[in-house]
Each structure stands twice: as structure tokens, then as C-alpha cells.
Design a protein around this motif. Structure first.
Motif, mmCIF file in Angstrom:
data_model
loop_
_atom_site.group_PDB
_atom_site.id
_atom_site.type_symbol
_atom_site.label_atom_id
_atom_site.label_comp_id
_atom_site.label_asym_id
_atom_site.label_seq_id
_atom_site.Cartn_x
_atom_site.Cartn_y
_atom_site.Cartn_z
ATOM 1 N N ARG A 194 0.842 -1.203 0.000
ATOM 2 C CA ARG A 194 0.000 0.000 0.000
ATOM 3 C C ARG A 194 0.874 1.249 0.000
ATOM 4 O O ARG A 194 0.603 2.218 -0.697
ATOM 5 C CB ARG A 194 -0.911 0.018 1.215
ATOM 6 N N ARG A 195 1.937 1.229 0.785
ATOM 7 C CA ARG A 195 2.813 2.403 0.910
ATOM 8 C C ARG A 195 3.720 2.586 -0.304
ATOM 9 O O ARG A 195 4.070 3.692 -0.660
ATOM 10 C CB ARG A 195 3.660 2.243 2.180
ATOM 11 N N SER A 196 4.091 1.484 -0.967
ATOM 12 C CA SER A 196 5.077 1.586 -2.049
ATOM 13 C C SER A 196 4.461 1.736 -3.439
ATOM 14 O O SER A 196 5.109 2.237 -4.346
ATOM 15 C CB SER A 196 5.994 0.358 -2.043
ATOM 16 N N THR A 197 3.213 1.328 -3.597
ATOM 17 C CA THR A 197 2.603 1.405 -4.924
ATOM 18 C C THR A 197 2.010 2.798 -5.150
ATOM 19 O O THR A 197 2.021 3.647 -4.268
ATOM 20 C CB THR A 197 1.525 0.315 -5.099
ATOM 21 N N PHE A 198 1.487 3.008 -6.324
ATOM 22 C CA PHE A 198 0.865 4.303 -6.593
ATOM 23 C C PHE A 198 -0.622 4.250 -6.273
ATOM 24 O O PHE A 198 -1.206 3.179 -6.117
ATOM 25 C CB PHE A 198 1.126 4.765 -8.030
ATOM 26 N N THR A 199 -1.212 5.418 -6.131
ATOM 27 C CA THR A 199 -2.632 5.554 -5.810
ATOM 28 C C THR A 199 -3.307 6.317 -6.933
ATOM 29 O O THR A 199 -2.847 7.382 -7.336
ATOM 30 C CB THR A 199 -2.822 6.293 -4.470
ATOM 31 N N ILE A 200 -4.399 5.770 -7.422
ATOM 32 C CA ILE A 200 -5.158 6.388 -8.511
ATOM 33 C C ILE A 200 -6.330 7.175 -7.931
ATOM 34 O O ILE A 200 -7.121 6.639 -7.159
ATOM 35 C CB ILE A 200 -5.691 5.323 -9.488
ATOM 36 N N LEU A 201 -6.407 8.440 -8.283
ATOM 37 C CA LEU A 201 -7.618 9.229 -8.041
ATOM 38 C C LEU A 201 -8.510 8.964 -9.239
ATOM 39 O O LEU A 201 -8.206 9.388 -10.354
ATOM 40 C CB LEU A 201 -7.286 10.721 -7.905
ATOM 41 N N TYR A 202 -9.576 8.215 -9.016
ATOM 42 C CA TYR A 202 -10.447 7.732 -10.095
ATOM 43 C C TYR A 202 -11.616 8.695 -10.268
ATOM 44 O O TYR A 202 -12.486 8.795 -9.405
ATOM 45 C CB TYR A 202 -10.952 6.331 -9.751
ATOM 46 N N CYS B 272 -2.586 -1.401 -7.412
ATOM 47 C CA CYS B 272 -2.578 -0.004 -6.963
ATOM 48 C C CYS B 272 -3.644 0.205 -5.899
ATOM 49 O O CYS B 272 -4.477 -0.664 -5.649
ATOM 50 C CB CYS B 272 -2.830 0.924 -8.149
ATOM 51 N N ASN B 273 -3.619 1.362 -5.273
ATOM 52 C CA ASN B 273 -4.696 1.845 -4.411
ATOM 53 C C ASN B 273 -5.560 2.763 -5.273
ATOM 54 O O ASN B 273 -5.078 3.330 -6.260
ATOM 55 C CB ASN B 273 -4.136 2.679 -3.253
ATOM 56 N N LEU B 274 -6.808 2.948 -4.884
ATOM 57 C CA LEU B 274 -7.679 3.860 -5.631
ATOM 58 C C LEU B 274 -8.534 4.688 -4.678
ATOM 59 O O LEU B 274 -8.970 4.184 -3.638
ATOM 60 C CB LEU B 274 -8.636 3.098 -6.553
ATOM 61 N N LEU B 275 -8.771 5.918 -5.038
ATOM 62 C CA LEU B 275 -9.781 6.739 -4.378
ATOM 63 C C LEU B 275 -10.871 6.985 -5.406
ATOM 64 O O LEU B 275 -10.621 7.606 -6.449
ATOM 65 C CB LEU B 275 -9.218 8.071 -3.876
ATOM 66 N N VAL C 193 -1.714 9.276 -9.072
ATOM 67 C CA VAL C 193 -1.978 9.336 -10.510
ATOM 68 C C VAL C 193 -3.467 9.593 -10.692
ATOM 69 O O VAL C 193 -4.288 9.030 -9.964
ATOM 70 C CB VAL C 193 -1.604 7.993 -11.191
ATOM 71 N N VAL C 194 -3.819 10.426 -11.635
ATOM 72 C CA VAL C 194 -5.228 10.695 -11.892
ATOM 73 C C VAL C 194 -5.669 9.914 -13.122
ATOM 74 O O VAL C 194 -4.999 9.920 -14.153
ATOM 75 C CB VAL C 194 -5.477 12.198 -12.100
ATOM 76 N N PHE C 195 -6.789 9.217 -12.960
ATOM 77 C CA PHE C 195 -7.394 8.447 -14.045
ATOM 78 C C PHE C 195 -8.786 9.015 -14.244
ATOM 79 O O PHE C 195 -9.577 9.069 -13.305
ATOM 80 C CB PHE C 195 -7.478 6.971 -13.642
#
Length: 153
Positions: A59-67, A91-94, A136-138
């Protein structure tokens, strides 16, 4: 008057007809998730869900997508896509529901949706369990437009 009425013609939060009452949550398809209440700059209450990798190191090392979903329905209509992103690329996602969409309050407007996307990004930047340098924004449909505008702010 025509400009203000254009918001009703442009945004489709009520399609399909039950999109404001029936929001499938990521947990319904087996994804680990946290229901969130965010607030835009004008105090509009926004519904969002954080879908995070279970392993704390990942969770801490991967990227997070703002979906940022498209212009109809709610993020529950995109769960197949969310599952693919979560499981395949780890990845993580919001997931954000814009004002007037899904369980978020308010009514959609151009300026309001910019505030919603900015609130989601600000929230991610406060999380201690993700790498805030790997956001990252998707976006689909409306999503890329919102990102472009908040990037300019």
C-alpha cells in the motif's frame, strides 16, 4: 439564465434512474475499502471510497489512482474497471462521487466539480499510509477535464 440551466443539460447524475439511490460499493465485489465523507471548498458533502492494498508495505510503495468517473451514474457502475486496476496492477484507488452524483449531496456544476476533484486530491495528500508522491489521476469523460483544471490551480 441559459448558462446556469446548461448544468442540467450537461450533467447526467440521474442516469440510470436509480443512480442516486443504488451505489454498489467496492466491498460488494470483495475489494477492501473505506467509506469516506469529504467536503469540497464550498462545504458540499462528497461520498468517496478508498480501496487500498491490504499489505501495508505494498500500500505504501505502490501508486494511488484518483479515479474520476464519467458523466453518468456513479462509481459503482465502474467496479469492473476498478477491480481490474486493483488486482492487475496492484494499486490503491480513491473513487469519488461528484456533487449530485451517487450519495454525494448538492447539484452538479462546472465550478463545483472542479472543487470536488480538488478536495479528493487534497484528501489523498493527507494520508499517511500511501506515497503521496505517487498519486496518478485516471479520468473518463468528465474526469480528464477536471484534472486539467485542478492541475492549473
Amino acid at each position: 439564465i441559459l448558462y446556469n440551466a446548461s448544468d442540467q443539460a450537461v450533467f447526467c447524475p440521474d442516469y440510470p434512474p436509480d443512480a442516486r439511490q443504488c451505489v454498489m460499493l467496492p466491498s460488494s465485489v470483495g475489494l477492501p475499502s473505506e467509506n469516506l465523507r469529504l467536503y469540497a471548498a464550498d462545504s458540499t458533502r462528497l461520498h468517496a471510497v478508498f480501496v487500498g492494498q491490504v499489505d501495508a508495505v505494498l500500500r505504501r510503495s505502490t501508486f494511488t489512482i484518483l479515479y474520476l468517473h464519467g458523466n453518468a451514474g456513479n462509481f459503482g457502475h465502474r467496479l469492473a474497471n476498478v477491480c481490474g486496476l486493483f488486482n492487475r496492477i496492484k494499486c490503491n484507488l480513491l473513487l469519488l462521487e461528484y456533487r449530485g452524483f451517487g450519495f454525494s449531496s448538492g447539484h452538479p456544476s462546472e465550478v463545483g466539480l472542479y472543487q470536488d476533484a480538488a478536495a479528493a486530491l487534497s484528501y489523498l495528500r493527507t494520508r499517511q499510509d500511501i506515497d503521496v508522491n505517487k498519486i496518478v489521476v485516471f479520468g473518463r469523460s468528465l474526469g480528464p477535464c477536471l484534472w486539467f483544471v485542478i492541475k492549473m490551480i
